[in-house]
Design an enzyme around this catalytic site. Sequence first.
Site, short mmCIF file in Angstrom:
data_model
loop_
_atom_site.label_atom_id
_atom_site.label_comp_id
_atom_site.label_asym_id
_atom_site.label_seq_id
_atom_site.Cartn_x
_atom_site.Cartn_y
_atom_site.Cartn_z
N ASP A 149 0.83 -1.21 0.00
CA ASP A 149 0.00 0.00 0.00
C ASP A 149 0.86 1.25 0.00
O ASP A 149 1.67 1.46 0.90
CB ASP A 149 -0.90 -0.04 1.24
CG ASP A 149 -2.04 0.94 1.19
OD1 ASP A 149 -1.89 1.98 0.53
OD2 ASP A 149 -3.08 0.68 1.82
N ASP A 221 -10.62 3.80 -1.77
CA ASP A 221 -11.20 2.77 -0.90
C ASP A 221 -12.71 2.66 -1.06
O ASP A 221 -13.42 3.66 -1.19
CB ASP A 221 -10.89 3.09 0.57
CG ASP A 221 -9.43 2.86 0.92
OD1 ASP A 221 -8.73 2.23 0.11
OD2 ASP A 221 -9.01 3.32 1.99
#
Length: 395
Positions: A149, A221
């Site tokens: 990430d 997200d």
Amino acid sequence: MPRLFVKRLAILASVLLCAHVGIAQSSLVPTPPMGWNSWNHFFQHVTDADVRAAADAMVANGMRDAGYVYVNIDDGWQGTRRPDGTIQSNDRFPDMKTLADYVHTRGLKLGIYSSPGLKTCAKFEGSYGHEMQDAKTYAAWGIDYLKYDLCSFGDKLTVAGNGDQAAPAAFAAQQEAYRKMHDALVAAGRPIVFSLCQYGMSNVWEWGPEVGGNLWRTTGDISDKYDRMALIGFSQAGLSRYAGPGHWNDPDMLEVGNGGMTLDEYRTHMSLWAILAAPLLAGNDLRHMKPEHLAILENKDAIAIDQDSLGKQGDRVSALGPYELWTKPMSHGRTAIALFNRGELAHTMRVNLRELGISPGAHIRNVWANADLPFSDIINPIIPKHGVVLLLVTR
């Protein structure tokens, strides 16, 4: 035997091993990965016990046998580094090797999470400057999947123009950060699925394979709300040419079962991800799941559409207001057709199957109704608000 010759043999063996592992990594996910990820429900508070319980549930409720095999720990497992730089898990994960063994004995695979930055999104230890060390640690633990990430590494990226394209130097640094970890994973000698998570910046779908990615996030997200899920899912139109066996567009994890959407909305979620050949990573608490949510996750036809061996991502054919028609080519001449109603009221959609190349005699399966349909040139299904009709057509 001369020492120089022995040294050269060792180097050659190492190169051949890395090449073999690199090839193995590229073929790890011939179809989109399926499994579970801890973040959507547990966030950074996940524990060893939560992961073991998820693995047990996947065996008991049939998810493993349906194809869900990855048990992925997201952010929050990291502890401090030893004086030599080796990463340690925190108190909530007392022994990662033992946990991996536990997951493996259940016929499942274990995934883990890190960042190319100094810190992860939840402010735990990242892999910056320790890529090779961390890759060797993951391999020694028995890790099978790494979600990497961008997070704090993004602080180093200067964004130019309208805010959605990184400046050239920062773009190159981003690519290099992912390539560096991929090379470390290969050198570590264990095939590990490499999941790039950098939110679709810099058109990652165009260069993800070049830096060793098996899948790459194409969006920000997701959340357990219809509007957010729909925004993310339907925005994937036009990206189908970038996906294929071993390399997948990733619109983020599934929210099915977390309770924020209706059953029709969750069926839309699962149908859209299946048409998109997206990774199917459940993100709910598998220990406390309603039967109707499990039925969505385990629907055999929806999974077959997602996991089709042809490896083609579907795409949008038409959109008229809030009503969209998507199709996905499949192996053996099959086709998946999805009719989506993004509107606020039930609506009848009229579709000419002949115009989609479907001829008389084709077998038509209504996936969510669990029923076969007689062939007709024109179909007029009534689709509920935020709902879907998903058809699997066999010629």
